[in-house]
Scaffold this motif. Structure first.
Motif: not given
Length: 300
Positions: A220-233
């Motif tokens: 999930p973190y790799e794909r979130a990074y690739e998507r450029g998320v601005k919030l994580i929780g």
């Protein structure tokens, strides 16, 4: 409505101290708070803390948590619970009496990542987690040394989908043997079956990243990074038969930027997971949570 009475353990020889808690859920109508206050006064109890909420004053549901002090609680608790049945019937209440000195017994399930387990152990050691940690169960050996160093029983039970039934039978046996009241999934990376969950309704607390449902599954973190998320929780919730959709207890987030690499996102995410899970478990142990349908009422 049927009245439900639950206590953590039998009344009598067990030490009650002087501090008790009463949680109530019932149809909203005038006079509920007055009736409860009068009842506690008549049973020599002094209200220390009281929080209430109605989701709709006209025909909705009323919720209240009362913490009270009663110097003679050890000898009056049984009589108090029996006498409350009449009041509960009058207002169609679902209710629960608990006692502060009757600490809940907790089991912690963990896999490879120990950060949430370590946070719970630290909170427990510092006295901020009011529970007795009865045992730790893991499908990996990684955490054995840190757990056994604190005198807590550690059980290594390998798990995968092929042997899930046998694994859960052994886990349930251990949980019953250790008289566990609450189960904490501290990054336990195995799916629990409906049969297992049915044994412990609203007693299993889970933690997961709040990317769901956007990045469900692996990496999930790799794909979130690739998507450029601005919030994580992170989200902590009770476990139900619907995967990751049980009543939410606590959530938190942090802002991230394009400068944060995958490794940094994971560190930030783990920090959020630790504090969110610890808060959720503490509120459960202090009887600050009432589950209503698929939501929770949290009395901080």
């Amino acid at each position: 409505m049927k009245t439900n009475v639950h206590t953590n353990s039998s009344i009598g020889e067990q030490k009650k101290g002087s501090r008790g808690r009463l949680l109530v859920k019932c149809p909203d109508r005038p006079g509920i708070v007055a009736a409860i206050s009068k009842f506690l006064y008549e049973h020599q109890a002094n209200i220390i803390e009281s929080n209430q909420y109605s989701n709709n004053p006209q025909g909705g549901t009323f919720f209240i948590r009362v913490e009270f002090d009663c110097p003679r609680l050890a000898e009056l608790a049984e009589e108090m619970e029996e006498d409350f049945e009449q009041l509960a019937a009058e207002f169609a209440m679902e209710y629960q009496f608990t006692y502060a000195e009757e600490r809940k017994r907790t089991a912690i399930f963990v896999s490879k990542e120990p950060h949430c387990l370590l946070e719970l152990l630290w909170e427990w050691q510092s006295g901020d987690l009011p529970t007795d940690i009865a045992l730790v169960i893991s499908n990996h050996e990684n955490a054995r040394a840190m757990v056994e160093a604190l005198g807590i029983p550690f059980y290594y039970i390998p798990a995968n989908k092929e042997i899930r039934k046998q694994v859960e039978e052994e886990q349930i046996r251990l949980l019953k043997e250790h008289q566990v009241d609450v189960i904490v999934l501290a990054r336990y990376m195995q799916i629990l079956t409906a049969d297992f969950v049915s044994h412990f309704p609203n007693q299993i607390i889970n933690i997961h990243h709040s990317f769901l449902p956007a990045f469900i599954g692996a990496r999930p973190y790799e794909r979130a990074y690739e998507r450029g998320v601005k919030l994580i929780g992170a989200t902590s919730h009770y476990v139900t038969n619907d995967l990751d959709e049980g009543p939410i207890i606590e959530q938190d987030i942090e802002r991230v930027t394009h400068r944060d690499q995958v490794s940094e996102l994971k560190k930030i995410g783990q920090s959020i997971e630790r504090r969110v899970l610890a808060r959720a478990v503490k509120w459960h142990l202090e009887d600050r949570v009432i589950v209503h349908e698929n939501k929770t009422i949290i009395f901080h």
